[in-house]
Design a protein around this motif. Structure first.
Motif, PDB file in Angstrom:
ATOM      1  N   THR A 278       0.850  -1.188   0.000  1.00  0.00           N
ATOM      2  CA  THR A 278       0.000   0.000   0.000  1.00  0.00           C
ATOM      3  C   THR A 278       0.881   1.231   0.000  1.00  0.00           C
ATOM      4  OG1 THR A 278      -0.128  -0.047   2.417  1.00  0.00           O
ATOM      5  CG2 THR A 278      -1.909  -1.102   1.194  1.00  0.00           C
ATOM      6  N   ASN A 279       0.362   2.331  -0.515  1.00  0.00           N
ATOM      7  CA  ASN A 279       1.123   3.551  -0.641  1.00  0.00           C
ATOM      8  C   ASN A 279       1.362   4.157   0.732  1.00  0.00           C
ATOM      9  OD1 ASN A 279       2.239   5.995  -1.271  1.00  0.00           O
ATOM     10  ND2 ASN A 279       0.720   6.536  -2.815  1.00  0.00           N
TER      11      ASN A 279
ATOM     12  N   ASN B 201       0.335   7.624   1.249  1.00  0.00           N
ATOM     13  CA  ASN B 201      -1.097   7.950   1.191  1.00  0.00           C
ATOM     14  C   ASN B 201      -1.887   7.002   2.082  1.00  0.00           C
ATOM     15  OD1 ASN B 201      -3.220   9.493   0.205  1.00  0.00           O
ATOM     16  ND2 ASN B 201      -3.723   7.993  -1.359  1.00  0.00           N
TER      17      ASN B 201
ATOM     18  N   ILE C  65      -6.299   7.737   4.667  1.00  0.00           N
ATOM     19  CA  ILE C  65      -7.284   7.918   3.621  1.00  0.00           C
ATOM     20  C   ILE C  65      -8.340   8.964   3.979  1.00  0.00           C
ATOM     21  CG2 ILE C  65      -7.049   5.692   2.467  1.00  0.00           C
ATOM     22  CD1 ILE C  65      -9.688   5.972   4.982  1.00  0.00           C
TER      23      ILE C  65
ATOM     24  N   LYS D 235     -10.899   1.325   0.999  1.00  0.00           N
ATOM     25  CA  LYS D 235      -9.671   1.452   0.217  1.00  0.00           C
ATOM     26  C   LYS D 235      -8.991   0.096   0.048  1.00  0.00           C
ATOM     27  CE  LYS D 235      -5.800   4.437  -0.622  1.00  0.00           C
ATOM     28  NZ  LYS D 235      -5.192   5.728  -0.328  1.00  0.00           N
TER      29      LYS D 235
ATOM     30  N   THR E 122      -8.242  -1.764  -3.532  1.00  0.00           N
ATOM     31  CA  THR E 122      -6.880  -2.220  -3.827  1.00  0.00           C
ATOM     32  C   THR E 122      -6.841  -3.715  -4.094  1.00  0.00           C
ATOM     33  OG1 THR E 122      -5.973  -0.465  -2.421  1.00  0.00           O
ATOM     34  CG2 THR E 122      -4.509  -2.295  -2.962  1.00  0.00           C
TER      35      THR E 122
ATOM     36  N   ARG F 174     -15.653   9.515   0.183  1.00  0.00           N
ATOM     37  CA  ARG F 174     -14.714   8.698  -0.596  1.00  0.00           C
ATOM     38  C   ARG F 174     -14.138   9.430  -1.803  1.00  0.00           C
ATOM     39  NH1 ARG F 174     -18.836   4.955   0.463  1.00  0.00           N
ATOM     40  NH2 ARG F 174     -19.665   5.187  -1.647  1.00  0.00           N
TER      41      ARG F 174
ATOM     42  N   ASN G  85     -10.346   9.237  -2.834  1.00  0.00           N
ATOM     43  CA  ASN G  85      -9.913   8.247  -1.858  1.00  0.00           C
ATOM     44  C   ASN G  85      -8.748   7.406  -2.359  1.00  0.00           C
ATOM     45  OD1 ASN G  85     -10.187   6.983   0.631  1.00  0.00           O
ATOM     46  ND2 ASN G  85     -11.458   5.353  -0.216  1.00  0.00           N
ATOM     47  N   THR G  86      -8.607   7.292  -3.664  1.00  0.00           N
ATOM     48  CA  THR G  86      -7.519   6.496  -4.223  1.00  0.00           C
ATOM     49  C   THR G  86      -7.068   7.089  -5.544  1.00  0.00           C
ATOM     50  OG1 THR G  86      -6.877   4.293  -4.997  1.00  0.00           O
ATOM     51  CG2 THR G  86      -9.145   4.944  -5.376  1.00  0.00           C
ATOM     52  N   ASP G  87      -5.785   6.906  -5.869  1.00  0.00           N
ATOM     53  CA  ASP G  87      -5.261   7.391  -7.148  1.00  0.00           C
ATOM     54  C   ASP G  87      -4.910   6.234  -8.078  1.00  0.00           C
ATOM     55  OD1 ASP G  87      -3.107   6.366  -5.822  1.00  0.00           O
ATOM     56  OD2 ASP G  87      -1.878   8.176  -5.914  1.00  0.00           O
ATOM     57  N   ILE G  88      -5.414   5.038  -7.785  1.00  0.00           N
ATOM     58  CA  ILE G  88      -5.156   3.873  -8.631  1.00  0.00           C
ATOM     59  C   ILE G  88      -5.917   4.008  -9.949  1.00  0.00           C
ATOM     60  CG2 ILE G  88      -5.353   1.350  -8.801  1.00  0.00           C
ATOM     61  CD1 ILE G  88      -5.297   1.244  -5.751  1.00  0.00           C
TER      62      ILE G  88
ATOM     63  N   GLN H  28     -13.794   4.273  -8.900  1.00  0.00           N
ATOM     64  CA  GLN H  28     -13.834   3.379  -7.745  1.00  0.00           C
ATOM     65  C   GLN H  28     -15.280   3.058  -7.354  1.00  0.00           C
ATOM     66  OE1 GLN H  28     -12.081   5.043  -4.209  1.00  0.00           O
ATOM     67  NE2 GLN H  28     -13.402   6.852  -4.205  1.00  0.00           N
TER      68      GLN H  28
END
Length: 530
Positions: free
Chosen positions: A62-63, A66, A69, A386, A390, A470, A473-476, A514
């Motif tokens: 996990t990042n 980051n 969250i 999150k 992931t 959210r 919440n994520t940059d994936i 997401q």
């Protein structure tokens, strides 16, 4: 199995959350480090792994940059730790975000509630949105010159050469110096009538004249944040008040939750421990006093009283060669000791929920300052979501898809909501969710069966209630994952889009990838899970 897949699978087996080095993976697989390093960096580029800049470099699932969250900004962190400030934080963000240059605002609250702190956090938030732009922050206390209106006006607006003896050159004022940034005017009630009139002319037009100037106007895009601890209806001109559309009220310490006061106490004790570089121990009764005593000057006084208590205990530690710094009741200021005789059921219940060592609470540089409020539930659910995103992404991109694996990940997320749903406080209007519910159960019998299950419906209601939490919440990059799902489960894509449109129309929001991925998995779950 390709070598890179073997490296990734091995990494997941060995990882304990603290990261792994190239050498550790290489030793486990008995392969050349150069090859392992190459594969690890490919996985980093594909955002399946993350790395830090330590020596040796460590890789993570996990990042680590980051990991938090919830706290996208310092204001988000404050809102999380202190829920009574959520309305204030929302208005503060509105003042910063409104185009083109934000909105002027007035922060209202008693001495010691944190007006200056909020103003600076607003500046930090504005700067985080414009990282490539130079953005000054100037703090000016109007009370410093309240007895001299001319000098006060000259500080704010500048002075034209020759206006008075000593004005040998044109001088820029604070509004001019803060162009493109924020000018924080503390104790604005001390600004005289003439100064208020000049200021609201600037607020109306974006132009001002230096003190002593007759015709030449100067343009500035300075955003004004004012603050006062007085009744604005008696201390400010009506015409001035009308020019400030956003008024932010900060509550007194006595108006805030007990859980928030505990978080403040713990924060200040940790700060003192970091300054001394020694752990600080606080007795149970001392903590009760800190939680209950009358603190009329709010957070500023609470911090000052805690500092004095630590200083008294530190003196005893040095003078009497004590082994530890321990705060006991005699170390507290006298005004703190008045409430301890009361029956304090709620306070004791809260303290009993904390870990203590032989009757003392320990604070040092490693102490984690956490929320003791209901927002802790949301934090846990957001963290679980999150992890859900992931893990779903990793499973779909890197493995032959096994529906049972997807369902296990989905059930873990539902379990997190279930574990944190007790006393959950909803943000969004329940009627909007009812609209969604009524539309969803008409899609077909499968949806109706799923959503008429009270437990599953309640869990989904909480999930939807957190839809705005959210955001970002994520940059994936989830597009490859969604595309692969669309190929493998093409029959469910149309249903997912119908589901998406219902939510978007009801809440006036564009759902992120997401959210779409979650709905896709939910649709698969509804149809495939037995």
């Amino acid at each position: 199995m390709k070598r890179i897949d073997l490296v990734f699978e091995t990494f997941k087996k060995l990882d304990k959350g603290s990261g792994l080095t190239t050498k550790e993976i290489s030793s486990s697989l008995n392969m050349e480090r150069s090859n392992i390093s190459k594969d690890l960096n490919i996985l980093v580029r594909n955002k399946l792994l993350y790395k830090n800049n330590s020596r040796p470099v460590k890789y993570f699932l996990t990042n680590y940059n980051n990991a938090n969250i919830v706290f996208h900004s310092s204001m988000d962190k404050i809102a999380y730790l202190f829920p009574s400030l959520i309305p204030s934080i929302k208005l503060a963000k509105t003042a910063i975000l409104y185009p083109p240059n934000g909105m002027n605002c007035l922060v209202i609250g008693d001495t010691g509630v944190g007006k200056s702190m909020l103003a600076y956090m607003m500046y930090e938030y504005a700067r985080s949105l414009n990282t490539n732009k130079s953005m000054p922050f100037l703090h000016f206390n109007c009370s410093d010159y309240s007895s001299n209106p001319q000098l006060l006006s000259s500080h704010l607006f500048g002075v034209k050469k020759g206006t008075y003896t000593g004005a040998n050159t044109d001088r820029a004022g604070l509004i001019e110096q803060a162009d493109g940034g924020i000018l924080f005017l503390d104790e604005i009630h001390n600004l005289p009538k003439e100064g208020q009139e000049m200021l609201f002319v600037y607020m109306d037009t974006g132009y001002f004249k230096r003190f002593g100037e007759v015709s030449h106007k100067i343009k500035s895009s300075t955003r004004i944040i004012c603050a006062t601890n007085k009744d604005i209806n008696t201390s400010l001109l009506d015409t001035f008040i009308r020019r400030i559309p956003i008024k932010i009220y900060l509550p007194k310490l006595s108006e805030r939750r007990l859980e928030e006061r505990l978080t403040l106490i713990q924060s200040f004790l940790k700060e003192e421990s970091e300054k001394l570089n020694i752990p600080i121990l606080v007795s149970y009764n001392s903590m009760l006093c800190l939680l209950t005593y009358d603190c009329p000057y709010n957070i500023g006084q609470l911090k000052s009283d805690i500092t004095l208590s630590v200083a008294n205990a530190y003196s005893d530690f040095i003078i009497n060669n004590k082994k530890q710094i321990k705060i006991n009741s005699p170390d507290l200021p006298q005004n703190m000791k008045l409430e301890i005789s009361k029956t304090l059921h709620k306070e004791k219940k809260l303290l009993d929920s904390l870990e203590n060592y032989e009757g003392y609470f320990i604070y040092d540089k490693n102490t984690t300052i956490a929320s003791h409020s209901f927002l802790k539930q949301k934090h846990m659910i957001l963290k679980s979501f999150k992890e859900f995103i992931t893990n779903i992404n990793i499973t779909i991109i890197n493995k032959k898809i096994d529906a049972d694996s997807l369902f296990d990940i989905f059930n873990n997320y539902l379990a997190s909501i279930r574990d944190n749903e007790l006393n959950y406080q909803f943000n969004l209007n329940n009627s909007a969710y009812e609209t969604i519910y009524k539309k969803i159960i008409t899609i077909n019998d499968k949806f109706k069966l799923f959503f008429t299950d009270d437990i599953l419906n309640d869990l989904f209601h909480i999930h939807i209630d957190m839809i705005y939490d959210r955001i970002n919440n994520t940059d994936i990059d989830l597009i490859p994952c969604i595309n692969k799902l669309t190929t493998l489960y093409s029959d469910y894509n149309l249903l997912t889009m119908k589901f998406k449109n219902i939510i978007e129309d009801t809440y006036n929001i564009n759902l992120s990838n997401q959210e779409i991925l979650f709905l896709f998995i939910l649709v698969i779950y509804i149809y495939e899970h037995k």
